[in-house]
Design a protein around this motif. Structure first.
Motif, PDB file in Angstrom:
ATOM      1  N   PHE A 145      -2.163   3.324  16.132  1.00  0.00           N
ATOM      2  CA  PHE A 145      -2.843   2.534  14.993  1.00  0.00           C
ATOM      3  C   PHE A 145      -1.752   1.391  14.846  1.00  0.00           C
ATOM      4  N   HIS A 146      -0.601   1.573  14.505  1.00  0.00           N
ATOM      5  CA  HIS A 146       0.332   0.427  14.432  1.00  0.00           C
ATOM      6  C   HIS A 146       0.313  -0.572  15.485  1.00  0.00           C
ATOM      7  N   ARG A 147       0.282  -0.351  16.443  1.00  0.00           N
ATOM      8  CA  ARG A 147      -0.012  -1.297  17.499  1.00  0.00           C
ATOM      9  C   ARG A 147      -1.136  -2.164  17.501  1.00  0.00           C
ATOM     10  N   ALA A 148      -2.374  -1.479  16.879  1.00  0.00           N
ATOM     11  CA  ALA A 148      -3.594  -2.296  16.675  1.00  0.00           C
ATOM     12  C   ALA A 148      -3.595  -2.956  15.526  1.00  0.00           C
ATOM     13  N   GLY A 149      -2.356  -3.014  14.819  1.00  0.00           N
ATOM     14  CA  GLY A 149      -2.296  -3.932  13.466  1.00  0.00           C
ATOM     15  C   GLY A 149      -2.294  -3.265  12.114  1.00  0.00           C
ATOM     16  N   LEU A 150      -2.398  -2.006  12.105  1.00  0.00           N
ATOM     17  CA  LEU A 150      -2.473  -1.235  10.901  1.00  0.00           C
ATOM     18  C   LEU A 150      -0.977  -0.967  10.273  1.00  0.00           C
ATOM     19  N   ARG A 151      -0.732  -1.161   9.032  1.00  0.00           N
ATOM     20  CA  ARG A 151       0.620  -0.954   8.409  1.00  0.00           C
ATOM     21  C   ARG A 151       0.819   0.139   7.174  1.00  0.00           C
ATOM     22  N   SER A 152      -0.282   0.897   7.333  1.00  0.00           N
ATOM     23  CA  SER A 152      -0.384   2.088   6.221  1.00  0.00           C
ATOM     24  C   SER A 152      -1.256   3.078   6.831  1.00  0.00           C
ATOM     25  N   PRO A 189       9.032   2.310  11.741  1.00  0.00           N
ATOM     26  CA  PRO A 189      10.171   1.729  10.716  1.00  0.00           C
ATOM     27  C   PRO A 189       9.721   1.005   9.649  1.00  0.00           C
ATOM     28  N   ASP A 190       8.691  -0.048  10.264  1.00  0.00           N
ATOM     29  CA  ASP A 190       8.110  -1.221   9.390  1.00  0.00           C
ATOM     30  C   ASP A 190       6.892  -0.690   8.787  1.00  0.00           C
ATOM     31  N   THR A 191       6.487   0.739   8.650  1.00  0.00           N
ATOM     32  CA  THR A 191       5.108   0.818   8.095  1.00  0.00           C
ATOM     33  C   THR A 191       5.040   1.989   6.773  1.00  0.00           C
ATOM     34  N   ASP A 192       4.065   1.672   6.232  1.00  0.00           N
ATOM     35  CA  ASP A 192       3.971   2.615   4.895  1.00  0.00           C
ATOM     36  C   ASP A 192       3.151   3.985   5.657  1.00  0.00           C
ATOM     37  N   TRP A 193       4.110   5.102   5.568  1.00  0.00           N
ATOM     38  CA  TRP A 193       3.353   6.060   6.071  1.00  0.00           C
ATOM     39  C   TRP A 193       3.716   7.245   5.241  1.00  0.00           C
ATOM     40  N   HIS A 194       3.026   8.227   5.269  1.00  0.00           N
ATOM     41  CA  HIS A 194       3.123   9.839   4.730  1.00  0.00           C
ATOM     42  C   HIS A 194       2.680  10.900   5.408  1.00  0.00           C
ATOM     43  N   VAL A 195       3.065  11.930   5.333  1.00  0.00           N
ATOM     44  CA  VAL A 195       2.750  13.232   5.897  1.00  0.00           C
ATOM     45  C   VAL A 195       1.524  13.893   5.159  1.00  0.00           C
ATOM     46  N   VAL A 196       0.483  14.210   5.644  1.00  0.00           N
ATOM     47  CA  VAL A 196      -0.470  14.861   5.066  1.00  0.00           C
ATOM     48  C   VAL A 196      -0.646  16.205   5.790  1.00  0.00           C
ATOM     49  N   VAL A 197      -0.620  17.574   4.778  1.00  0.00           N
ATOM     50  CA  VAL A 197      -0.783  18.890   5.315  1.00  0.00           C
ATOM     51  C   VAL A 197      -2.243  19.210   5.182  1.00  0.00           C
ATOM     52  N   TYR A 198      -2.821  20.093   6.115  1.00  0.00           N
ATOM     53  CA  TYR A 198      -3.964  20.771   5.955  1.00  0.00           C
ATOM     54  C   TYR A 198      -3.894  22.209   5.813  1.00  0.00           C
TER      55      TYR A 198
END
Length: 440
Positions: free
Chosen positions: A196-203, A233-242
């Motif tokens: 996702f990040h390499r395709a331009g997404l930052r969240s 490292p330069d991305t807004d990320w979080h972990v989602v649990v199912y």
């Protein structure tokens, strides 16, 4: 375009100590869908909404969706590409805002039309991935799915030009729902995040589905957090649990206890969002009221876990040295990234060579040589790693899984939680303030 940022919403909730809870809700009738979103928004103080898309739309069969709607036949989700934008705007009007972001969940290996439709509505959050929305769901060639998802990521990333911050969640932590050892789940989720990040997404968000052993699950979520910090490292990320995605408990008490334990897992391991399941999962599609109840039970369980967690919240990578899930996932990620500078090509090579191999997955592009089982401690482990490059770090038993053993493994969680109270098959609904965090 709505100003709502899904990632910022989750981060703000986490900063005030709240776990964001979210249902997997989708109805084909607009009034019912709007009612479900309104009830979700009112359910608790940190909640996200969901538009889950129907099966026809997922496979780009809009004519069948339209025929069903014309004939009054309910679908198993919201046909976002078949309704007019005006109808869908009405469904969302006054509900989707900065306090209540709505995510579109679908399951499509060809999601371009779905993403175009959600963007027209001012929505910016969805989920999936080139591997995780291909292998479990059909026979779409993996090469096609990788190409489709590259296009989709770039569609979403283009929304940034309008001032939005689009968000994409990897479904990689839920490959087939069960019997996939956590190292592979964590690796696929992390790799999709990089894609996702390499395709331009930052969240982005990276997912992990609750499995069979609480300690192994905590190791998995912490491993996923560590990989995200290293790779994004330069991305807004979080972990989602199912909440557990396999065969679900049939008793109300067992279902509620499993849900509560998933909320505790998220809190103690550093997850910031939880996709809930309801007590109806073993029997039928849940009602709006049952979804709301699950959201409230999960919220209460998360609050209790936070109150007793102390410093144990997964935030510091406190015990990552020697984490076996991290070691296995890191070996898989490194092997894939070394195959090609283009990650889409690397993923195709990885499956072609068996470097990634999902156990019990029948997709033609999956090698199908890996096998897993549940050991005596209830941990998911490998019995055969096939060609995956994890021989130095993965524990293996060599056990052979018979047909009866496969059945037992598939129902392991269901039986364990249903046996919490063997006095009655179904004890009825529990009050929200009942003690739900039970040791099992």
């Amino acid at each position: 375009m709505t100003s709502t940022s899904f990632g910022r919403f989750v981060a703000a909730a986490h900063a005030r100590g709240a776990l964001v809870v979210q249902p997997r809700m989708g109805f084909s009738e607009p009034t019912r869908m709007r009612t479900g979103l309104a009830a979700t928004k009112a359910a608790t103080d940190a909640v996200a909404g969901t538009l889950t898309i129907d099966s026809y739309t997922r496979v780009c069969d809009e004519p069948s969706a339209v025929r069903a709607l014309s004939d009054g036949i309910p679908l198993n989700g919201y046909p976002i590409t078949s309704y007019s934008p005006g109808t869908s705007h009405w469904v969302l009007d006054g509900l989707a805002d900065d306090t209540f972001p709505v995510q579109v969940r679908h399951g499509s290996a060809r999601p371009q039309r779905i993403v175009a439709a959600l963007a027209r509505l001012g929505l910016t959050a969805t989920e999936g991935g080139p591997v995780s929305y291909c292998l479990p769901y059909g026979r779409t060639p993996l090469e096609d799915s990788v190409r489709n998802w590259d296009e989709t990521c770039r569609q979403l990333a283009a929304l940034r030009a309008d001032g939005a911050e689009p968000h994409l969640e990897s479904f990689g932590g839920c490959m087939l729902g069960q019997l996939c050892p956590p190292g592979l789940l964590v690796a696929i989720s992390a790799l999709e995040g990089v894609f996702f990040h390499r395709a331009g997404l930052r969240s982005v968000s990276l997912s992990y589905a609750q499995q069979t052993n609480p300690e192994q699950d905590r190791q998995a979520v912490r491993a996923l957090r560590r990989l995200a910090a290293e790779l994004l490292p330069d991305t807004d990320w979080h972990v989602v649990v199912y909440t557990y995605m396999g065969v679900y408990p049939r008793t109300t008490r067992g279902a509620h206890a499993l849900l509560a334990d998933s909320a505790e897992l998220a809190v103690r391991a550093g997850g910031q969002r939880l996709i809930v399941k309801t007590a109806a999962e073993a029997h039928r599609i849940p009602t709006v009221a049952e979804n709301v109840r699950a959201l409230r039970i999960a919220t209460e369980a998360a609050r209790r876990a936070a109150a007793t967690a102390g410093g144990e919240n997964g935030e510091g990578g406190d015990d990552e040295t020697g984490n076996p899930v991290y070691a296995e996932a890191r070996a898989l990620v490194d092997a894939v990234l070394d195959l090609h500078t283009d990650l889409g090509s690397a993923l195709l090579k990885a499956f072609e060579r068996g470097y990634l191999d999902v156990p019990y997955c029948l997709h033609p592009d999956n090698a199908g040589r890996s096998r897993s089982h549940i050991d005596a401690a209830g941990r998911l482990t490998w019995s055969n790693i096939g060609a995956m490059p994890i021989g130095r770090v993965a524990g293996r038993s060599g056990a052979r899984l018979t047909a009866a053993g496969l059945h037992d493994a598939l129902t392991f969680v269901q039986r364990r939680y249903d046996h919490l109270d063997t006095r009655t098959e179904d004890v009825g609904p529990l009050p929200v303030d009942a003690p739900l965090l039970q040791e099992v």
